[in-house]
Design a protein around this motif. Sequence first.
Motif, PDB file in Angstrom:
ATOM      1  N   CYS A  96       0.823  -1.210   0.000  1.00  0.00           N
ATOM      2  CA  CYS A  96       0.000   0.000   0.000  1.00  0.00           C
ATOM      3  C   CYS A  96       0.858   1.261   0.000  1.00  0.00           C
ATOM      4  N   HIS A  97       2.073   1.185   0.520  1.00  0.00           N
ATOM      5  CA  HIS A  97       3.002   2.318   0.441  1.00  0.00           C
ATOM      6  C   HIS A  97       3.364   2.592  -1.022  1.00  0.00           C
ATOM      7  N   GLU A  98       3.805   1.552  -1.737  1.00  0.00           N
ATOM      8  CA  GLU A  98       4.189   1.747  -3.144  1.00  0.00           C
ATOM      9  C   GLU A  98       2.974   2.133  -3.995  1.00  0.00           C
ATOM     10  N   LEU A  99       1.842   1.515  -3.703  1.00  0.00           N
ATOM     11  CA  LEU A  99       0.606   1.862  -4.411  1.00  0.00           C
ATOM     12  C   LEU A  99       0.272   3.341  -4.188  1.00  0.00           C
ATOM     13  N   GLY A 100       0.526   3.818  -2.971  1.00  0.00           N
ATOM     14  CA  GLY A 100       0.300   5.232  -2.670  1.00  0.00           C
ATOM     15  C   GLY A 100       1.144   6.134  -3.551  1.00  0.00           C
ATOM     16  N   HIS A 101       2.382   5.733  -3.816  1.00  0.00           N
ATOM     17  CA  HIS A 101       3.219   6.516  -4.737  1.00  0.00           C
ATOM     18  C   HIS A 101       2.553   6.624  -6.107  1.00  0.00           C
ATOM     19  N   ALA A 102       2.019   5.497  -6.586  1.00  0.00           N
ATOM     20  CA  ALA A 102       1.396   5.488  -7.916  1.00  0.00           C
ATOM     21  C   ALA A 102       0.128   6.342  -7.934  1.00  0.00           C
ATOM     22  N   ILE A 140       6.001  12.742  -0.766  1.00  0.00           N
ATOM     23  CA  ILE A 140       5.723  11.519  -1.543  1.00  0.00           C
ATOM     24  C   ILE A 140       5.896  10.292  -0.655  1.00  0.00           C
ATOM     25  N   GLU A 141       6.951  10.267   0.159  1.00  0.00           N
ATOM     26  CA  GLU A 141       7.160   9.133   1.075  1.00  0.00           C
ATOM     27  C   GLU A 141       6.092   9.099   2.170  1.00  0.00           C
ATOM     28  N   ALA A 142       5.742  10.266   2.685  1.00  0.00           N
ATOM     29  CA  ALA A 142       4.683  10.309   3.705  1.00  0.00           C
ATOM     30  C   ALA A 142       3.374   9.792   3.116  1.00  0.00           C
ATOM     31  N   PRO A 150      14.454  11.964   2.258  1.00  0.00           N
ATOM     32  CA  PRO A 150      12.988  11.888   2.133  1.00  0.00           C
ATOM     33  C   PRO A 150      12.327  10.954   3.143  1.00  0.00           C
ATOM     34  N   HIS A 151      12.908   9.770   3.385  1.00  0.00           N
ATOM     35  CA  HIS A 151      12.247   8.843   4.304  1.00  0.00           C
ATOM     36  C   HIS A 151      12.238   9.389   5.737  1.00  0.00           C
ATOM     37  N   SER A 152      13.351   9.923   6.169  1.00  0.00           N
ATOM     38  CA  SER A 152      13.414  10.463   7.524  1.00  0.00           C
ATOM     39  C   SER A 152      12.496  11.679   7.668  1.00  0.00           C
TER      40      SER A 152
END
Length: 338
Positions: A127-133, A154-156, A243-245
């Motif tokens: 669902c994280h990667e899907l959220g990016h899309a 985008i990461e959030a 970005p992740h942090s």
Amino acid sequence: MPDTITVWEKDPALAGRLTTVPVPDVAKLPLGFRFIPAALPHNDDPTTAEFRYWTAAATVRRAADFWAACSQPPDRWRHGQVLDVYVDRGKALQSAYDGQSLSFYHGSPAGHPAIVVYSGESPDLLCHELGHAILDAIRPDFTNRGLLETDAFIEAFGDMSAILCAMQIPSYCSALLEETAGGNFWSSSSLSRVAAQFGAAVRMEDPNDADVDCLRNAWNEHLYVDPVGLDGSGPPDTIAANPHSFSRVFTGAFFEALAGMLSVVVGNNEARPEDLQQISREMRDILVDGAKGASVDARFYASVAAAMLEASGKYHGGYPAVFQTVFDRRNILPALIV
Ligand SMILES: [Zn+2]
């Protein structure tokens, strides 16, 4: 093939938390998928490739349907009607969205070959990667701007997608309410701890790349600071200029606001699974409204936050005060007003 299949609810680290769902139609439009490989038989044994395959299929279908029902939905992916999904693309400790496909891998932390983690079996990572899309379909101009705050948002958005999509499973909502019974929804829980299994493996490689109890915990006290001058990496209790942090500042505000929305909706009553589903749908719409309304500039977090604050009043008269309080406390919003 049976009519229903059993898959992970949220993350393999939540051992025993399985859900039974209808066999998904991954090709269904809008927001269709092409799986590679095309199909496998089903197997209820969570240690098998077949089980992982159908967990991925059921999870991305549920997630895409959730986002497709939002207030201003995308009718296609950024580059077409169908998104490729590689359930296990090879050896790596990662998962990815590259504009054309979602890719998941299997890998071991350096020095621990006996531990093998499949990123494509975690609904949180799916669902994280899907959220990016989804975000890329809604606002393709956010990608590749070379700005920390847009990259971090985008990461959030990926982690927020993981949290909101998990809340679409009634059995998980019931379990979460039992888990947090007598406590505050604004607390560390299986919901706030995103990608616990994958996070444990990442932490073995580099303790700076994951929180202490999962990949990234949405229950946090990270406040906004100007990223200029921050180090590029650091221990998990600090915010670093990557970005992740840096995403954890926005995700933390989101999760705090979500708890505030629940308080507004239930008042003095006990929260029910349907209350969680209601606030998850409303937060989804507020997020999409915020992303649609944001302008891309150096103070990007503030721009999204202001658009979310403005949109929130459409859903409940009590919501704007929640968002104002949280974004002020996190030092995200005042920058726009000054
Ligand atoms: Zn990501």
